[in-house]
Motif scaffolding. Sequence first.
Motif, short mmCIF file in Angstrom:
data_model
loop_
_atom_site.label_atom_id
_atom_site.label_comp_id
_atom_site.label_asym_id
_atom_site.label_seq_id
_atom_site.Cartn_x
_atom_site.Cartn_y
_atom_site.Cartn_z
N THR A 157 -0.58 17.70 28.12
CA THR A 157 -0.41 19.15 28.10
C THR A 157 0.03 19.63 26.71
N PHE A 158 1.01 18.92 26.12
CA PHE A 158 1.51 19.34 24.81
C PHE A 158 0.40 19.39 23.78
N ARG A 159 -0.46 18.38 23.82
CA ARG A 159 -1.54 18.35 22.83
C ARG A 159 -2.48 19.54 23.04
N ILE A 160 -2.71 19.88 24.29
CA ILE A 160 -3.61 21.01 24.57
C ILE A 160 -3.02 22.32 24.07
N ILE A 161 -1.71 22.49 24.24
CA ILE A 161 -1.14 23.82 23.98
C ILE A 161 -0.55 23.96 22.58
N ILE A 162 -0.78 22.99 21.70
CA ILE A 162 -0.22 23.14 20.35
C ILE A 162 -0.68 24.44 19.66
N PRO A 163 -1.97 24.83 19.77
CA PRO A 163 -2.35 26.09 19.10
C PRO A 163 -1.58 27.33 19.60
N PRO A 164 -1.50 27.59 20.92
CA PRO A 164 -0.69 28.74 21.32
C PRO A 164 0.80 28.54 21.07
N LEU A 165 1.24 27.29 21.10
CA LEU A 165 2.66 27.03 20.82
C LEU A 165 2.99 27.35 19.36
N THR A 166 2.00 27.13 18.48
CA THR A 166 2.19 27.48 17.07
C THR A 166 2.43 28.98 16.94
N SER A 167 1.59 29.77 17.62
CA SER A 167 1.77 31.22 17.59
C SER A 167 3.15 31.60 18.10
N GLU A 168 3.58 30.90 19.15
CA GLU A 168 4.86 31.22 19.75
C GLU A 168 6.02 30.91 18.81
N ALA A 169 5.92 29.78 18.10
CA ALA A 169 6.96 29.40 17.16
C ALA A 169 7.01 30.39 15.99
N MET A 170 5.84 30.89 15.58
CA MET A 170 5.81 31.87 14.50
C MET A 170 6.34 33.21 15.01
N ASN A 171 6.01 33.53 16.24
CA ASN A 171 6.52 34.77 16.84
C ASN A 171 8.03 34.79 16.88
N ILE A 172 8.61 33.64 17.18
CA ILE A 172 10.06 33.61 17.36
C ILE A 172 10.75 33.88 16.03
N VAL A 173 10.14 33.42 14.93
CA VAL A 173 10.69 33.73 13.60
C VAL A 173 10.69 35.24 13.39
N LYS A 174 9.56 35.85 13.73
CA LYS A 174 9.44 37.30 13.49
C LYS A 174 10.32 38.08 14.46
N ASN A 175 10.35 37.63 15.74
CA ASN A 175 11.17 38.34 16.72
C ASN A 175 12.66 38.20 16.46
N SER A 176 13.06 37.18 15.68
CA SER A 176 14.49 37.02 15.41
C SER A 176 15.04 38.25 14.67
N SER A 177 14.14 39.07 14.11
CA SER A 177 14.60 40.26 13.39
C SER A 177 15.32 41.26 14.30
N VAL A 178 15.07 41.19 15.61
CA VAL A 178 15.78 42.13 16.49
C VAL A 178 17.28 41.85 16.52
N ALA A 179 17.68 40.65 16.08
CA ALA A 179 19.11 40.30 16.12
C ALA A 179 19.95 41.21 15.23
N PHE A 180 19.29 41.94 14.30
CA PHE A 180 20.06 42.88 13.46
C PHE A 180 20.76 43.91 14.34
N ALA A 181 20.14 44.22 15.49
CA ALA A 181 20.66 45.27 16.36
C ALA A 181 22.00 44.90 16.97
N VAL A 182 22.34 43.61 16.97
CA VAL A 182 23.64 43.21 17.48
C VAL A 182 24.46 42.55 16.36
N SER A 183 24.17 43.02 15.12
CA SER A 183 24.98 42.66 13.95
C SER A 183 25.00 41.18 13.60
#
Lengths: 245, 245
Positions: A159-185
């Motif tokens: 399963t892991f080998r199959i989902i590496i491409p969408p998992l890559t997107s998810e890992a990159m998303n999490i970097v970008k989504n971490s920006s919401v943390a500014f809202a809680v200082s």
Amino acid sequence: MMAYWQNVWDHWQFLWDDRGDGVTYFQWMMSAWGYTVAVAFCSLVIALVFGIIIGTLRTITGHRIISTFAATWVELFRNIPILVQLFIWFFVISELVPGMRSVPGFVLACCALGFFTSARIAEQIRAGIQALPAGQRNAGLAVGFTQLQTYRYVILPQTFRIIIPPLTSEAMNIVKNSSVAFAVSIPELISFAMQTQEETSRGVEVYLAATLLYAITALAVNRVMSLIERRTSIPGLTPQAQGGH
Amino acid sequence: MIEMKSVSKWYGATQVLNDCSVKINKGEVVVVCGPSGSGKSTLIKTINALEPIQKGEIWIDGVAVHDKATDLPKLRSRVGMVFQHFELFPHLSVTDNLTIAQMKVLGRRKDEARKRGLQMLERVGLIDHQNKFPGQLSGGQQQRVAIARALSMDPIIMLFDEPTSALDPEMVGEVLDVMVGLASEGMTMMVVTHEMGFARKVSNRVIFMDVGGRILEDTTKDEFFGKIEDRQPRTREFLNKILQY
């Protein structure tokens, strides 16, 4: 030519100014970048752990309670905006759940982002598991594996080998989504950018710098995932992964 | 060795096994044939409980397969199974395919499991391929590795579910050769197959199933092939069709 570089320096030299407490803006920015990476990394760990568990539980048939629990988890964390979830962790859960008040904001932010992303990863895990031929599960059971061992040694590694491409997107998303943390200082990149812009009025430079750092981080994640994809590719299968990018 | 007593099974309202009773003694080779949809594969999968049954009893070497309290993984580890689509674990090398269940299920040490696995690989004539991955082997080779994987567990019986029907015609022979060898050494075998040549050569008994999951015939090989005129009309029709070309 000289005048051009002088001009560039004039625009960016504020980064090396002391902001008033012995720390330069550049040092602050690096520390903020560190927070961004730390929030993203810790959230990703939480998201993977819960995503794998919940996604696996969603594929277990014949146990109504388990599948309802897993389906509820996914819908709950995927249907509420990330910013709202963040505020709920900070202002609702930390108030109402005993003992949560002493939990550091960093941990709460990672929980919010991690649980939000876990719902998405769980769906990818489920899709990956369901993409495998049903015979693989039977083959695992037939050699005497328990249900758990069949997942551990047969189903999930594929399963892991199959989902590496969408998992890559998810890992990159999490970097970008971490920006919401500014809202809680949480003193991460966006938090740095907003405050520095206010103090120095250097909005263009500050946001360009933050943008660059986000892009570098996301690219680094992408490269790491692509390395993992190549390292885990199965000889005789997945030729597209062997051919390089 | 194996005894099925009045086994019935339904998928919803559709009955797929209808009051099937079969007895297989130690060292016997029993071939199961019949048209598609007659429940041959389902029948063989009920023996190691990959398919649950709703009525009847199944006993393997004194262990009740139908009993909810039976330790199924332990039971399955003693029953070798070979599938139509091989179902090797594609992410593991040939050697790992042969050893993983020995180590994780039987608790054998690595060197011990490796020794046994390679013995079996030698036996199916593929010792040179021990470091390859399943995707790098031909269908016939994969099926022989799958047989070696099952044999490495030292099973008391081998179940074959259409082991040659997904193979190129050229590769059928190499797989049948291995099976003939096994039979001549006294392995107890149940084989779902359309290979009438194999049935004629090595089987002791032939079971014929018809649509609806009923066992129409259960007779010795000599009876089955020797006196076609004594067979039931449905069996004669089937045999005439498949022996015509």
